[in-house]
Motif scaffolding. Structure first.
Motif, PDB file in Angstrom:
ATOM      1  N   MET A 132     -55.733 108.837  36.547  1.00 38.98           N
ATOM      2  CA  MET A 132     -56.852 108.167  35.885  1.00 38.98           C
ATOM      3  C   MET A 132     -57.879 107.701  36.904  1.00 38.98           C
ATOM      4  N   SER A 133     -57.420 107.156  38.010  1.00 45.06           N
ATOM      5  CA  SER A 133     -58.336 106.703  39.055  1.00 45.06           C
ATOM      6  C   SER A 133     -59.120 107.869  39.641  1.00 45.06           C
ATOM      7  N   PHE A 134     -58.462 109.022  39.774  1.00 46.82           N
ATOM      8  CA  PHE A 134     -59.105 110.184  40.379  1.00 46.82           C
ATOM      9  C   PHE A 134     -60.277 110.672  39.545  1.00 46.82           C
ATOM     10  N   VAL A 135     -60.173 110.592  38.206  1.00 49.50           N
ATOM     11  CA  VAL A 135     -61.241 111.100  37.327  1.00 49.50           C
ATOM     12  C   VAL A 135     -62.065 109.965  36.722  1.00 49.50           C
ATOM     13  N   ASN A 136     -62.024 108.803  37.353  1.00 55.87           N
ATOM     14  CA  ASN A 136     -62.759 107.644  36.855  1.00 55.87           C
ATOM     15  C   ASN A 136     -64.118 107.579  37.548  1.00 55.87           C
ATOM     16  N   PHE A 137     -65.154 108.070  36.862  1.00 61.95           N
ATOM     17  CA  PHE A 137     -66.463 108.234  37.481  1.00 61.95           C
ATOM     18  C   PHE A 137     -67.527 107.367  36.807  1.00 61.95           C
ATOM     19  N   THR A 138     -68.614 107.161  37.531  1.00 60.42           N
ATOM     20  CA  THR A 138     -69.754 106.403  37.018  1.00 60.42           C
ATOM     21  C   THR A 138     -70.620 107.295  36.131  1.00 60.42           C
ATOM     22  N   LYS A 139     -70.949 106.790  34.951  1.00 57.60           N
ATOM     23  CA  LYS A 139     -71.793 107.536  34.012  1.00 57.60           C
ATOM     24  C   LYS A 139     -73.239 107.072  34.028  1.00 57.60           C
TER      25      LYS A 139
ATOM     26  N   MET B 296     -64.472 102.813  34.423  1.00 54.75           N
ATOM     27  CA  MET B 296     -63.483 102.049  33.678  1.00 54.75           C
ATOM     28  C   MET B 296     -62.522 101.302  34.612  1.00 54.75           C
ATOM     29  N   ASP B 297     -61.968 100.218  34.090  1.00 55.93           N
ATOM     30  CA  ASP B 297     -60.999  99.400  34.818  1.00 55.93           C
ATOM     31  C   ASP B 297     -59.617 100.004  34.576  1.00 55.93           C
ATOM     32  N   VAL B 298     -59.185 100.873  35.486  1.00 58.80           N
ATOM     33  CA  VAL B 298     -57.970 101.665  35.263  1.00 58.80           C
ATOM     34  C   VAL B 298     -56.729 100.812  35.011  1.00 58.80           C
ATOM     35  N   PRO B 299     -56.434  99.799  35.834  1.00 56.30           N
ATOM     36  CA  PRO B 299     -55.192  99.048  35.619  1.00 56.30           C
ATOM     37  C   PRO B 299     -55.145  98.335  34.271  1.00 56.30           C
ATOM     38  N   ASN B 300     -56.315  98.003  33.715  1.00 60.41           N
ATOM     39  CA  ASN B 300     -56.347  97.220  32.481  1.00 60.41           C
ATOM     40  C   ASN B 300     -56.842  98.009  31.271  1.00 60.41           C
ATOM     41  N   THR B 301     -56.854  99.337  31.371  1.00 55.20           N
ATOM     42  CA  THR B 301     -57.297 100.176  30.258  1.00 55.20           C
ATOM     43  C   THR B 301     -56.134 101.039  29.795  1.00 55.20           C
ATOM     44  N   ASP B 302     -55.824 100.970  28.510  1.00 53.78           N
ATOM     45  CA  ASP B 302     -54.771 101.792  27.940  1.00 53.78           C
ATOM     46  C   ASP B 302     -55.091 103.274  28.155  1.00 53.78           C
ATOM     47  N   PRO B 303     -54.126 104.074  28.589  1.00 56.78           N
ATOM     48  CA  PRO B 303     -54.415 105.492  28.848  1.00 56.78           C
ATOM     49  C   PRO B 303     -55.014 106.230  27.660  1.00 56.78           C
ATOM     50  N   ALA B 304     -54.571 105.933  26.446  1.00 57.31           N
ATOM     51  CA  ALA B 304     -55.129 106.611  25.271  1.00 57.31           C
ATOM     52  C   ALA B 304     -56.612 106.291  25.124  1.00 57.31           C
ATOM     53  N   LEU B 305     -56.983 105.025  25.351  1.00 60.46           N
ATOM     54  CA  LEU B 305     -58.391 104.651  25.302  1.00 60.46           C
ATOM     55  C   LEU B 305     -59.146 105.275  26.465  1.00 60.46           C
ATOM     56  N   PHE B 306     -58.544 105.306  27.644  1.00 61.50           N
ATOM     57  CA  PHE B 306     -59.197 105.881  28.824  1.00 61.50           C
ATOM     58  C   PHE B 306     -59.560 107.342  28.587  1.00 61.50           C
ATOM     59  N   PHE B 307     -58.610 108.132  28.120  1.00 57.56           N
ATOM     60  CA  PHE B 307     -58.865 109.561  27.965  1.00 57.56           C
ATOM     61  C   PHE B 307     -59.718 109.868  26.735  1.00 57.56           C
ATOM     62  N   THR B 308     -59.692 108.980  25.740  1.00 59.05           N
ATOM     63  CA  THR B 308     -60.625 109.130  24.631  1.00 59.05           C
ATOM     64  C   THR B 308     -62.054 108.966  25.115  1.00 59.05           C
ATOM     65  N   ARG B 309     -62.268 107.946  25.909  1.00 59.33           N
ATOM     66  CA  ARG B 309     -63.596 107.727  26.485  1.00 59.33           C
ATOM     67  C   ARG B 309     -63.963 108.842  27.456  1.00 59.33           C
TER      68      ARG B 309
END
Length: 393
Positions: A275-282, A55-68
């Motif tokens: 968010m960046s730390f747990v932002n992994f490739t699926k 995910m694009d961390v700077p441009n992704t709302d945290p609620a959407l990020f953690f939902t995904r």
């Protein structure tokens, strides 16, 4: 997988699933099914806010990020438990040993056929591009496992560990369309179009190789749930496995050593850094992705051991008929979306979408309640009928 145990009729509100089944496994499946439902509601009603991989961390709302992010646990858990349940099928509780190869191959082929028919149609309401996704990956992984199980158990574990821990080394390898090896590599490791012509388009969304490793590790872990294994010892082992995965993740990810192609970076806020730390490739799942998701899954499996209550009963019902729920919820979402489009019309280009991620959670909660009742009825039917084909659902 239905081979964990059998169903017998009983009374009481929560007694759909015979307690001779391994309840914690069904509860775990049920939890990830609910998380999967939330993610699929997002893909239906919040698709105008798309997320990339990673995910694009700077441009992704945290609620959407953690939902995904919460939905990331689904595929690794399903695949791992499929391998584990294959071991249980091969070592039934009544004693004796049987080969799971035939069942795995037939079940896997059945899932691949479901993917290219019912599942593909459910996403668009038509047959256009064939998206080969998680059901396809699970099906082919089962077919691969049908061959791998002929090896000694130690070799099955070695194969699983080698693939899961080593496939990130293959990241630099790539092929362009038309080159020799492109088709095989697209299936195994690189997400892309297997075929892209005017008449037929086939897109590989779930590269296969890492999932073969996960299902092999699930089979290798099967003796944890053997009838001779003490429940306390099993919980200790699961907790050790979970904490071990997360500790290794902290080291590999913390120093950006290995396991993920996208390094983490410090963000403008502490939340963005996390968010960046747990932002992994699926696609395909990186080692760090699998360490996080399977580590959490192991801890949850330990926690679900001997848990009771109405919530556990509900999750157990969902987990006892996962394929039925999977197909049912996709078609309910298709019909619901078509109704909304017909009544309200699109509001984001050609799409209809809700205005906030909170609506995704509200819709998911309502659908969880509605879908519980047909799933409960089918679970009762599935585990009492003698019709063999029903067991595949």
């Amino acid at each position: 997988m239905t081979a964990v145990s059998t169903f017998s009729a009983s009374t009481g509100a929560g007694a759909v699933v015979n307690k001779s089944r391994i309840a914690s496994i069904d509860i775990m499946r049920g939890l990830v099914i609910v998380l999967m439902l939330i993610d699929h509601v997002r893909e239906r009603f919040y698709l105008h806010m798309q997320v990339s991989d990673p995910m694009d961390v700077p441009n992704t709302d945290p609620a959407l990020f953690f939902t995904r992010l919460s939905a990331h646990i689904c595929a690794p858990t399903f695949v791992f438990l499929t391998g584990l349940s294959a071991w249980l099928y091969a070592h039934p509780s009544r004693g004796g040993v049987r080969s799971p190869s035939g069942f795995l191959f037939k079940r896997g082929l059945f899932l691949v056929l479901l993917e290219v028919t019912l599942v593909n149609f459910s996403w668009a309401g038509s047959f256009g591009t064939f998206w080969l996704q998680v059901i396809w990956a699970i099906g082919l992984s089962m077919m691969a496992l049908s061959l791998i199980v002929k090896c000694p158990r130690w070799a099955i574990g070695a194969i699983g560990f080698a693939i899961v821990f080593g496939h990130n080394l293959l990241t630099p390898v790539g092929f362009q369309p038309g080159e020799f090896g492109y088709s095989l590599w697209t299936i195994l490791h690189d997400r892309g179009f297997l075929l892209d012509t005017g008449a037929l388009r086939i897109k590989i969304s779930y590269p296969l190789l890492p999932w073969i490793g996960v299902i092999a590790l699930g089979y290798f872990a099967g003796p944890l749930y053997a009838r001779t294994t003490d429940a306390f010892a099993r919980r200790k082992t699961l907790v050790a496995m979970g904490l071990g995965c997360l500790a290794l993740l902290l080291v590999l990810r913390g120093f950006n050593i290995y396991g993920e192609t996208l390094p983490w970076v410090a963000g403008e806020t502490a939340l963005q850094t996390a968010m960046s730390f747990v932002n992994f490739t699926k696609y395909p799942p990186s080692l760090d992705f699998l360490l996080l998701t399977l580590g959490i899954a192991f801890l949850l499996l330990a926690w679900f051991e001997n848990r009771q209550g109405k919530l556990m009963d509900v999750l157990e019902v969902f987990g006892s008929a996962p394929m039925f729920f999977y197909i049912l919820h996709l078609y309910v979402l298709l019909i619901l979306y078509q109704i909304v489009i017909a009544v309200a019309g699109p509001n984001h280009g050609d799409l209809f979408g809700v205005d906030h991620i909170w609506w995704v959670w509200i819709i998911s909660a309502a659908l969880t309640l509605v879908l519980y009742f047909p799933t409960k009825a089918f679970a009762r039917f599935k585990h009492s009928t003698s019709m063999g084909w029903v067991k595949y659902f």
